[in-house]
Design an enzyme around this catalytic site. Sequence first.
Site, mmCIF file in Angstrom:
data_model
loop_
_atom_site.group_PDB
_atom_site.id
_atom_site.type_symbol
_atom_site.label_atom_id
_atom_site.label_comp_id
_atom_site.label_asym_id
_atom_site.label_seq_id
_atom_site.Cartn_x
_atom_site.Cartn_y
_atom_site.Cartn_z
ATOM 1 N N CYS A 8 -0.057 1.154 7.055
ATOM 2 C CA CYS A 8 -0.674 1.408 5.743
ATOM 3 C C CYS A 8 -2.009 2.135 5.882
ATOM 4 O O CYS A 8 -2.338 2.988 5.069
ATOM 5 C CB CYS A 8 -0.815 0.105 4.974
ATOM 6 N N GLU A 62 0.823 -1.210 0.000
ATOM 7 C CA GLU A 62 0.000 0.000 0.000
ATOM 8 C C GLU A 62 0.857 1.260 0.000
ATOM 9 O O GLU A 62 0.592 2.215 -0.738
ATOM 10 C CB GLU A 62 -0.909 0.021 1.250
ATOM 11 N N CYS A 110 -2.239 -3.070 7.322
ATOM 12 C CA CYS A 110 -1.706 -2.954 8.677
ATOM 13 C C CYS A 110 -1.866 -1.501 9.142
ATOM 14 O O CYS A 110 -2.193 -0.629 8.343
ATOM 15 C CB CYS A 110 -0.241 -3.373 8.694
HETATM 16 ZN ZN LIG Z 1 1.174 -2.382 5.700
#
Ligand SMILES: [Zn+2]
Length: 186
Positions: free
Chosen positions: A114, A83, A111
């Site tokens: 991101c 990302e 995550c």
């Molecule tokens: Zn990530």
Amino acid sequence: MEEAKVVEAKDGTISVATAFSGYQEAIQDKDHEFVTKAVEEAYKGVDNGDGGPFGAVVVRNNEVVVSCHNMVLKHTDPTAHAEVTAIREACKKLNQIELSDCEIYTSCEPCPMCFGAIHLSRIKRLVYGAKAEAAIAIGFDDFIADALRGTGFYQKASMEIKMADGNGAIAAEQVFEKTKAKFQMY
Ligand SMILES: [Zn+2]
């Protein structure tokens, strides 16, 4: 300029569809198409040895701006998630620091880092394939374990977050099972 060729242009599908009851189906098709592309990127990244099995696609006006995958190994950079890489590349390509007219499609639930990057870039919509648990299940636990909390937090942000359904989600979940032999070290 898009209006003139809306009937034949693939990217005109949504514009046309808004007038009809098939609008939701058209969105589903579009989401499926781009999530599938993100999943393909995830496999590509693993095949190239570039990093973990994660892909991300930035889309503007139903057209792919950039299609990227995790580059952590290739760049020796723990922040080179799919990302973040996609956001960097898209901003460079469009020569703008805001992606408020863009959507991002990811093979897996992002995550916290991101989510932060997506939020900062002002991307208006996120569609992800696999749930974070699918990544956690094969050992991507350290950095992604907070992802669920991350989702909860950013759902309060001004972006639409959607988990893909149907075949797109199934294909995205399969990424981890199919690539896990190569990532036992994580
Ligand atoms: Zn990530």
